[in-house]
Design a protein around this motif. Structure first.
Motif, PDB file in Angstrom:
ATOM      1  N   ASP A  34      35.568  33.010  36.338  1.00  0.00           N
ATOM      2  CA  ASP A  34      36.738  32.335  35.800  1.00  0.00           C
ATOM      3  C   ASP A  34      36.718  32.511  34.282  1.00  0.00           C
ATOM      4  OD1 ASP A  34      38.800  30.752  35.012  1.00  0.00           O
ATOM      5  OD2 ASP A  34      38.028  28.884  35.859  1.00  0.00           O
ATOM      6  N   GLY A  35      37.454  33.495  33.824  1.00  0.00           N
ATOM      7  CA  GLY A  35      37.535  33.790  32.396  1.00  0.00           C
ATOM      8  C   GLY A  35      38.869  33.392  31.806  1.00  0.00           C
ATOM      9  N   ALA A  36      39.508  32.356  32.388  1.00  0.00           N
ATOM     10  CA  ALA A  36      40.828  31.949  31.905  1.00  0.00           C
ATOM     11  C   ALA A  36      40.813  31.709  30.404  1.00  0.00           C
ATOM     12  CB  ALA A  36      41.292  30.704  32.653  1.00  0.00           C
ATOM     13  N   TYR A  37      39.777  31.040  29.919  1.00  0.00           N
ATOM     14  CA  TYR A  37      39.666  30.810  28.480  1.00  0.00           C
ATOM     15  C   TYR A  37      39.035  31.998  27.759  1.00  0.00           C
ATOM     16  CZ  TYR A  37      37.003  29.390  24.320  1.00  0.00           C
ATOM     17  OH  TYR A  37      36.408  29.360  23.084  1.00  0.00           O
ATOM     18  N   GLY A  38      37.897  32.482  28.259  1.00  0.00           N
ATOM     19  CA  GLY A  38      37.083  33.354  27.440  1.00  0.00           C
ATOM     20  C   GLY A  38      37.182  34.841  27.659  1.00  0.00           C
ATOM     21  N   ALA A  39      37.717  35.296  28.792  1.00  0.00           N
ATOM     22  CA  ALA A  39      37.642  36.725  29.107  1.00  0.00           C
ATOM     23  C   ALA A  39      38.387  37.588  28.099  1.00  0.00           C
ATOM     24  CB  ALA A  39      38.170  36.985  30.519  1.00  0.00           C
ATOM     25  N   SER A  40      39.405  37.047  27.459  1.00  0.00           N
ATOM     26  CA  SER A  40      40.183  37.858  26.517  1.00  0.00           C
ATOM     27  C   SER A  40      39.348  38.330  25.331  1.00  0.00           C
ATOM     28  CB  SER A  40      41.391  37.067  26.009  1.00  0.00           C
ATOM     29  OG  SER A  40      42.295  36.811  27.052  1.00  0.00           O
ATOM     30  N   PHE A  41      38.270  37.624  25.015  1.00  0.00           N
ATOM     31  CA  PHE A  41      37.415  38.077  23.916  1.00  0.00           C
ATOM     32  C   PHE A  41      36.763  39.427  24.230  1.00  0.00           C
ATOM     33  CE2 PHE A  41      37.718  33.560  22.934  1.00  0.00           C
ATOM     34  CZ  PHE A  41      37.928  33.591  21.563  1.00  0.00           C
ATOM     35  N   HIS A  42      36.792  39.820  25.506  1.00  0.00           N
ATOM     36  CA  HIS A  42      36.225  41.110  25.901  1.00  0.00           C
ATOM     37  C   HIS A  42      37.048  42.272  25.367  1.00  0.00           C
ATOM     38  CE1 HIS A  42      34.011  43.872  28.665  1.00  0.00           C
ATOM     39  NE2 HIS A  42      33.093  42.934  28.582  1.00  0.00           N
ATOM     40  N   LEU A  43      38.252  42.002  24.863  1.00  0.00           N
ATOM     41  CA  LEU A  43      39.020  43.062  24.221  1.00  0.00           C
ATOM     42  C   LEU A  43      38.303  43.601  22.992  1.00  0.00           C
ATOM     43  CD1 LEU A  43      41.367  41.746  25.960  1.00  0.00           C
ATOM     44  CD2 LEU A  43      42.881  42.405  24.089  1.00  0.00           C
ATOM     45  N   CYS A  44      37.502  42.768  22.336  1.00  0.00           N
ATOM     46  CA  CYS A  44      36.834  43.144  21.088  1.00  0.00           C
ATOM     47  C   CYS A  44      35.460  43.722  21.415  1.00  0.00           C
ATOM     48  CB  CYS A  44      36.671  41.931  20.184  1.00  0.00           C
ATOM     49  SG  CYS A  44      38.215  41.102  19.779  1.00  0.00           S
ATOM     50  N   PRO A  45      35.233  45.012  21.193  1.00  0.00           N
ATOM     51  CA  PRO A  45      33.936  45.603  21.540  1.00  0.00           C
ATOM     52  C   PRO A  45      32.755  44.875  20.905  1.00  0.00           C
ATOM     53  CG  PRO A  45      35.520  47.329  21.067  1.00  0.00           C
ATOM     54  CD  PRO A  45      36.191  46.029  20.720  1.00  0.00           C
ATOM     55  N   GLU A  46      32.910  44.381  19.678  1.00  0.00           N
ATOM     56  CA  GLU A  46      31.792  43.725  19.001  1.00  0.00           C
ATOM     57  C   GLU A  46      31.470  42.360  19.622  1.00  0.00           C
ATOM     58  OE1 GLU A  46      35.477  42.523  16.564  1.00  0.00           O
ATOM     59  OE2 GLU A  46      34.799  44.165  17.854  1.00  0.00           O
ATOM     60  N   LEU A  47      32.398  41.795  20.404  1.00  0.00           N
ATOM     61  CA  LEU A  47      32.164  40.498  21.032  1.00  0.00           C
ATOM     62  C   LEU A  47      31.753  40.614  22.500  1.00  0.00           C
ATOM     63  CD1 LEU A  47      35.126  38.392  19.557  1.00  0.00           C
ATOM     64  CD2 LEU A  47      32.793  38.665  18.679  1.00  0.00           C
ATOM     65  N   ARG A  48      31.746  41.810  23.040  1.00  0.00           N
ATOM     66  CA  ARG A  48      31.427  41.972  24.460  1.00  0.00           C
ATOM     67  C   ARG A  48      30.024  41.507  24.833  1.00  0.00           C
ATOM     68  NH1 ARG A  48      34.719  47.704  25.402  1.00  0.00           N
ATOM     69  NH2 ARG A  48      36.781  46.673  25.442  1.00  0.00           N
TER      70      ARG A  48
ATOM     71  N   ASP B  65      43.754  34.345  31.502  1.00  0.00           N
ATOM     72  CA  ASP B  65      44.998  33.654  31.181  1.00  0.00           C
ATOM     73  C   ASP B  65      45.582  34.248  29.916  1.00  0.00           C
ATOM     74  OD1 ASP B  65      45.412  31.928  33.233  1.00  0.00           O
ATOM     75  OD2 ASP B  65      44.903  30.105  32.155  1.00  0.00           O
ATOM     76  N   PRO B  66      46.496  35.218  30.028  1.00  0.00           N
ATOM     77  CA  PRO B  66      47.143  35.723  28.813  1.00  0.00           C
ATOM     78  C   PRO B  66      47.830  34.641  27.995  1.00  0.00           C
ATOM     79  CG  PRO B  66      47.505  37.244  30.627  1.00  0.00           C
ATOM     80  CD  PRO B  66      46.845  36.018  31.218  1.00  0.00           C
ATOM     81  N   HIS B  67      48.188  33.507  28.623  1.00  0.00           N
ATOM     82  CA  HIS B  67      48.794  32.442  27.822  1.00  0.00           C
ATOM     83  C   HIS B  67      47.754  31.634  27.053  1.00  0.00           C
ATOM     84  CE1 HIS B  67      48.912  29.809  31.750  1.00  0.00           C
ATOM     85  NE2 HIS B  67      47.789  29.588  31.117  1.00  0.00           N
ATOM     86  N   LYS B  68      46.511  32.042  27.122  1.00  0.00           N
ATOM     87  CA  LYS B  68      45.478  31.481  26.242  1.00  0.00           C
ATOM     88  C   LYS B  68      45.050  32.572  25.249  1.00  0.00           C
ATOM     89  CE  LYS B  68      43.641  27.999  29.473  1.00  0.00           C
ATOM     90  NZ  LYS B  68      44.330  28.282  30.740  1.00  0.00           N
ATOM     91  N   GLY B  69      44.113  33.405  25.627  1.00  0.00           N
ATOM     92  CA  GLY B  69      43.506  34.341  24.696  1.00  0.00           C
ATOM     93  C   GLY B  69      44.359  35.516  24.284  1.00  0.00           C
ATOM     94  N   LEU B  70      45.488  35.740  24.950  1.00  0.00           N
ATOM     95  CA  LEU B  70      46.403  36.795  24.505  1.00  0.00           C
ATOM     96  C   LEU B  70      47.652  36.195  23.866  1.00  0.00           C
ATOM     97  CD1 LEU B  70      46.135  39.446  27.368  1.00  0.00           C
ATOM     98  CD2 LEU B  70      44.818  39.246  25.250  1.00  0.00           C
ATOM     99  N   PHE B  71      47.671  34.866  23.726  1.00  0.00           N
ATOM    100  CA  PHE B  71      48.688  34.168  22.937  1.00  0.00           C
ATOM    101  C   PHE B  71      50.100  34.272  23.524  1.00  0.00           C
ATOM    102  CE2 PHE B  71      45.729  36.344  19.800  1.00  0.00           C
ATOM    103  CZ  PHE B  71      44.788  35.334  19.795  1.00  0.00           C
ATOM    104  N   ILE B  72      50.204  34.606  24.805  1.00  0.00           N
ATOM    105  CA  ILE B  72      51.502  34.745  25.468  1.00  0.00           C
ATOM    106  C   ILE B  72      52.002  33.345  25.854  1.00  0.00           C
ATOM    107  CG2 ILE B  72      52.664  35.851  27.435  1.00  0.00           C
ATOM    108  CD1 ILE B  72      51.573  37.810  25.372  1.00  0.00           C
TER     109      ILE B  72
ATOM    110  N   THR C  39      51.616  32.457  32.236  1.00  0.00           N
ATOM    111  CA  THR C  39      51.173  33.849  32.347  1.00  0.00           C
ATOM    112  C   THR C  39      49.677  33.892  32.612  1.00  0.00           C
ATOM    113  OG1 THR C  39      52.762  34.303  30.559  1.00  0.00           O
ATOM    114  CG2 THR C  39      51.400  36.138  31.313  1.00  0.00           C
ATOM    115  N   GLY C  40      49.302  34.003  33.874  1.00  0.00           N
ATOM    116  CA  GLY C  40      47.907  34.193  34.265  1.00  0.00           C
ATOM    117  C   GLY C  40      47.735  35.555  34.894  1.00  0.00           C
ATOM    118  N   ALA C  41      46.494  35.905  35.209  1.00  0.00           N
ATOM    119  CA  ALA C  41      46.240  37.195  35.846  1.00  0.00           C
ATOM    120  C   ALA C  41      44.897  37.163  36.550  1.00  0.00           C
ATOM    121  CB  ALA C  41      46.259  38.335  34.806  1.00  0.00           C
ATOM    122  N   VAL C  42      44.797  37.961  37.594  1.00  0.00           N
ATOM    123  CA  VAL C  42      43.530  38.153  38.293  1.00  0.00           C
ATOM    124  C   VAL C  42      43.308  39.645  38.466  1.00  0.00           C
ATOM    125  CG1 VAL C  42      44.569  38.008  40.609  1.00  0.00           C
ATOM    126  CG2 VAL C  42      42.146  37.468  40.298  1.00  0.00           C
TER     127      VAL C  42
END
Length: 475
Positions: free
Chosen positions: A261-275, A290-297, A301-304
């Protein structure tokens, strides 16, 4: 005879659109001047608002007056740059434009043959998410209304793949800090509460893999069928990231499905230095974002993503004699991967935002939120009478007030009072939680509008109010 026409002339539509857009843009232009938490003590207001359906239509302008002047201000201002409560969701403007386009043209995107190019846009975005999460090409995904429905889709897929018809034998595992939507989704998927195991966490609020292993062994010994572990990539309470590599390795050995469950945190994986903060996520069987969290949408807007896309399709695919003939396997067909046939066009929000901003700008914004949280946590931890319970693993940290001789009840009361006094100042909004046997204050930095100025204000207000509360308590 009542007019049956529901079409507005083009000039009327342009004028109405201009009226709405002016209100929205004016609202956003003054967002940092507005209270971060409006007056939501609105019992009398809501009772007075009850009304029958209108028999005749009205002008648009008075309705906009009521919305923007009376009702919208009486809310949590989740779009504010000072909104550091819960998990923020700022809502970038391109998402609003996408909703206008999607609702305006009103095309049906439930099945590929009805709007092939539009569905392909959504498929493109899901592929972007797959690449950013470093999932394999076999992965498939689905846009949902949020993390709750994304978790539900993953649990159903795991249930179908691992249990089949043997639902009552199946057991699943989560931590005591897991989001409540997981338990709800399990119940809706037919996994009743007596088959859900809550695993204790360590001192950093992360699931203990040793206790998870013991629970799985005990259920095997009892003749049950362990089938799913749900770990967290950023819990709501403290932002904790479970030990994903250890949990993933255990699931692989035991043949269990590992959902993150990365609804909050998985979006940080976009940044290679934070992986490295999310090590093990790419090896999961499925992940919620959840793009409506870490992608600011905007909200809704959720996703699996599911590593073996066939498992997601097999759990949801269906057809009927009235459906268009399926085009085969080459192109993505949304209704084959989720429960909805009629649906909106959520992928357009993410597509338009990334096309207008670019991924590099998104990565910079995410990295900035992490840096701001580290700065805030360092400065708050240095304040007198503050005990840091959960330093930021991502962009959320939790703490409490403490002084010599204070009881736990006094510390909890003082920490609760701190939240209210800081928020009443009107510039930043922070909330708390119950974790580790005490009440904690928490600060979550994830709004795209939050910048250094809001962090400075947050630290200043916490320092001032904490000092005043403890001084009074010790007098």
């Amino acid at each position: 005879m009542t007019d049956a026409t529901l079409e507005f002339p083009p000039e009327t539509m342009r004028r109405m659109g201009d009226q709405v857009m002016r209100r929205v843009v004016d609202h956003l232009a003054r967002i940092d001047e507005q209270p971060v938490r409006g007056d939501v003590d609105a019992t009398a207001l809501c009772r007075a608002m009850r009304e029958p359906a209108p028999e005749e239509g009205s002008a648009l302008e008075p309705l906009l007056d009521a919305l923007f002047d009376e009702w919208i201000p009486r809310t949590f201002n989740t779009a504010s740059p000072g909104y550091l409560a819960y998990i923020p969701g700022g809502g970038v403007f391109p998402g609003a434009l996408a909703d206008l386009i999607a609702s305006g043209v009103n095309r049906y995107t439930g099945v590929w043959p009805t709007a092939p190019a539009l569905v392909q846009l959504e498929a493109n975005v899901l592929d972007w998410l797959r690449e950013w999460m470093q999932f394999p090409a076999t992965a498939r995904g689905l846009f949902t209304t949020g993390g709750s429905m994304a978790n539900f889709a993953a649990i159903v897929s795991a249930r179908e793949r691992k249990l089949g018809a043997e639902l009552r034998r199946g057991t699943m595992y989560l931590s005591t800090q897991t989001h409540h939507s997981v338990g709800k989704a399990a119940r809706l998927a037919g996994i009743l509460p007596d088959r859900v195991r809550a695993i204790e966490v360590d001192s950093t609020f992360r699931m203990r893999a040793d206790l998870l292993s013991q629970a799985i062994a005990a259920d095997h010994a009892a003749g049950l069928q362990p089938f799913l572990v749900v770990s967290s990539a950023g819990t709501t309470n403290t932002g904790a990231v479970d030990p994903l590599p250890a949990i993933g390795a255990l699931c692989a050995r035991e043949g269990l499905w590992h959902h993150v469950d990365g609804a909050y945190g998985a979006s940080f994986h976009l940044c290679p230095e934070l992986r490295p903060l999310l090590a093990g996520l790419p090896q999961a069987d499925s992940v919620t974002l959840d793009p409506h969290k870490g992608l600011f949408i905007p909200y809704g807007t959720g996703a699996v993503l599911v590593r073996d896309g066939e498992a997601l399709r097999a759990a949801h695919a269906e057809t009927a004699s009235y459906m268009p003939e399926n085009q085969g396997e080459e192109f993505y067909d949304p209704h084959q991967y989720g429960p909805d046939l009629s649906r909106g066009f959520p992928g357009l929000r993410v597509w338009l935002a990334f096309k207008l901003y670019g991924a590099a700008r998104y990565r910079a914004a995410l990295a900035e939120k992490r840096a701001l949280a580290l700065d805030a946590a360092r400065r708050v931890a240095a304040l007198p009478h503050v005990v840091m319970d959960a330093p930021p693993q991502l962009s959320l940290f939790a703490f409490h007030l403490e002084w010599p001789g204070a009881t736990l009840a006094e510390q909890d009361a003082a920490t609760r009072e701190l939240l209210e006094r800081v928020t009443r100042r009107g510039k930043v909004f922070i909330t708390g939680c119950q974790a580790g046997g005490r009440f904690l204050a928490r600060v979550c930095v994830l709004s795209f509008r939050t910048r250094q100025a809001q962090i400075d204000t947050c630290v200043e207000h916490i320092a001032g109010e904490a000092g005043a509360i403890v001084a009074r308590a010790r007098a």
